[in-house]
Design a protein around this motif. Structure first.
Motif, PDB file in Angstrom:
ATOM      1  N   LEU A 199       0.827  -1.199   0.000  1.00 28.14           N
ATOM      2  CA  LEU A 199       0.000   0.000   0.000  1.00 28.14           C
ATOM      3  C   LEU A 199       0.870   1.261   0.000  1.00 28.14           C
ATOM      4  N   ILE A 200       1.947   1.224   0.783  1.00 28.37           N
ATOM      5  CA  ILE A 200       2.854   2.370   0.828  1.00 28.37           C
ATOM      6  C   ILE A 200       3.574   2.522  -0.513  1.00 28.37           C
ATOM      7  N   LYS A 201       4.098   1.415  -1.041  1.00 34.59           N
ATOM      8  CA  LYS A 201       4.826   1.472  -2.310  1.00 34.59           C
ATOM      9  C   LYS A 201       3.928   1.946  -3.457  1.00 34.59           C
ATOM     10  N   MET A 202       2.630   1.712  -3.300  1.00 31.73           N
ATOM     11  CA  MET A 202       1.677   2.106  -4.321  1.00 31.73           C
ATOM     12  C   MET A 202       1.744   3.609  -4.630  1.00 31.73           C
ATOM     13  N   VAL A 203       2.058   4.414  -3.611  1.00 29.35           N
ATOM     14  CA  VAL A 203       2.038   5.867  -3.801  1.00 29.35           C
ATOM     15  C   VAL A 203       3.423   6.500  -3.750  1.00 29.35           C
ATOM     16  N   ILE A 204       4.482   5.697  -3.566  1.00 27.28           N
ATOM     17  CA  ILE A 204       5.830   6.273  -3.492  1.00 27.28           C
ATOM     18  C   ILE A 204       6.198   6.969  -4.800  1.00 27.28           C
ATOM     19  N   ALA A 205       6.005   6.294  -5.931  1.00 25.46           N
ATOM     20  CA  ALA A 205       6.374   6.876  -7.226  1.00 25.46           C
ATOM     21  C   ALA A 205       5.599   8.157  -7.510  1.00 25.46           C
ATOM     22  N   PRO A 206       4.259   8.193  -7.343  1.00 29.23           N
ATOM     23  CA  PRO A 206       3.543   9.456  -7.576  1.00 29.23           C
ATOM     24  C   PRO A 206       3.976  10.579  -6.649  1.00 29.23           C
TER      25      PRO A 206
END
Length: 437
Positions: free
Chosen positions: A54-61
């Motif tokens: 879930l955390i990695k899901m938004v790291i790039a954006p």
């Protein structure tokens, strides 16, 4: 006195995220110890893995929005290169200190002396093969994504950072024509931090699952059999944080222990999940609230996650000495000097690779003395416990690095820094963290 400098109303203790995560870690360890077979099941592991995903899901954006916004709002394009150079110089200096302190403690404590275990070469074949395949050229080429969308889809931090820098420079050259896009990126960044605020509510569940599975799968036997190495590693990391990072912090004008208290929520999340990436987005947000400028945060933090791996550096030197002594191989001064040089390079080359800590160790051992590579199997069973300390040290080191580079650039709001560290603002309230223009 402004509203920001007013002391926040005290919340009940159980409403604090760090309390919830700490209790979850303790309950997870207890569950793994009392019911190891149940705790070692995949559904328990999925609790921790799910939170990290879930955390990695938004790291790039978040990296994209932060970097693009920071670059697009600056007036001097040369500033980006200047910040990058300063950050890399800092990374190399502090990484050298981390490597040296690992060697010093390893020699003083005679790590590995008298160890009776025997290496099992077959247990670490996949790590040595992966390390052998990765060269410096591969690392440089890996920074360039095959496509921008692919970089976001795979969550490759350095690739996303490169594309974000190029996109930010493009917006910078558009001038007034790019105002609408800059506003959109700013608003998208605020929305992404809102997503993080929601996801962080699941942190206790993730910490419980990760800790329970670790203790249940690996058990106390593996932990106790190599307790000396684990203890030495944690001691060395603590010395590095308190002494090296503490002195650096004092030079800049803040107390390292106050910073640790400010970041305690994220520190416990990293400890529970064994992943520094799980706390990357809130770290970026909190550093901005602490007075660091957005361009510096956007450049230093993502870059530091690949180039400023203090915990990994300590792990490599200390564990290399342990393995060598455990196998009866005495490393003289020349060999130990080689460790410093090789580890400085391999720690960058393995960043972003699954099992990066172990891949880095494999590459270092093979370069120093090929006969040491099978000795990796001696520490395979406890690598998970050491990964927690690696991630924690890397995380804290990147927080300090960002504040230092901000100070070097003259873009550190020292009033906000002191207010944050003295708890005059509520650092745990992520929902109100979005800054206004």
């Amino acid at each position: 006195m402004t509203a920001q400098s007013t002391a926040p109303a005290k919340k009940p203790l159980h409403h604090h995220l760090y309390v919830q995560v700490l209790v979850a870690i303790l309950l997870g360890a207890l569950f793994g110890w009392l019911a190891p077979q149940t705790a070692a099941q995949e559904w328990v592991k999925a609790l921790g893995d799910g939170f990290i995903k879930l955390i990695k899901m938004v790291i790039a954006p978040i990296i994209f929005c932060t970097v693009v916004s920071g670059v697009a709002h600056i007036e001097d394009a040369r500033k980006v290169g200047r910040v990058g150079v300063k950050a890399l110089i800092y990374f190399e200096i502090v990484s050298t200190f981390a490597l040296v302190i690992g060697l010093l403690v390893g020699n003083i404590l005679k790590a590995g002396a008298g160890f009776a275990g025997k290496p099992d070469p077959s247990a670490i074949t996949k790590y040595t093969e992966l390390a052998a395949k990765r060269s410096g050229v591969d690392f440089v080429l890996d920074i360039i994504p095959d496509s921008a969308i692919g970089a976001f889809a795979r969550g490759e931090i350095l690739q996303v950072l490169l594309f974000s820098l190029l996109f930010g420079f493009a917006l910078l050259t558009l001038g007034e024509r790019g105002r609408g896009m800059r506003t959109f990126v700013d608003d998208a960044g605020h929305a992404m931090f809102g997503v993080i605020a929601i996801v962080m509510k699941a942190a206790p569940v993730g910490a419980f699952g990760a800790m329970a599975y670790t203790v249940g799968k690996y058990g106390s036997a593996a932990l106790l059999s190599l307790a000396g190495l684990i203890g030495s590693f944690y001691l060395t990391a603590a010395l590095f944080i308190a002494v090296v990072l503490g002195l650096i912090a004092a030079t800049v004008g803040f107390n390292i222990f106050r910073l640790l208290a400010y970041l305690k929520d994220e520190i416990l999340i990293v400890l529970g999940t064994s992943s520094s990436e799980s706390a990357l987005p809130p770290l970026m947000e909190k550093l901005e609230r602490l007075g660091c400028s957005k361009p510096v945060v956007g450049l230093v933090v993502p870059t530091g996650y690949s180039f400023n791996l203090d915990g990994t550096n300590i792990y490599m030197t200390l564990t290399t000495l342990f393995i060598a002594r455990a196998m009866g191989v005495e490393l003289d001064f020349a060999h130990q000097a080689t460790i410093l040089v090789v580890a400085m390079l391999t720690s960058k080359g393995a960043s972003g690779v699954s099992g990066a800590g172990f891949v880095t160790l494999a590459a270092t051992l093979a370069a120093v003395d090929p006969q040491l590579a099978p000795g990796m199997s001696l520490v395979l069973g406890i690598d998970k416990f050491m990964a927690e300390c690696r991630a924690l040290t890397n995380f804290i080191g990147n927080g300090v690095a960002t504040i230092v580079v901000s100070a070097w650039e003259g873009e550190l709001d020292r009033d906000k820094l002191q207010e944050g560290l003295k708890r005059r603002i509520d650092p745990s309230n992520v929902e109100t963290a979005v800054s206004t223009e």
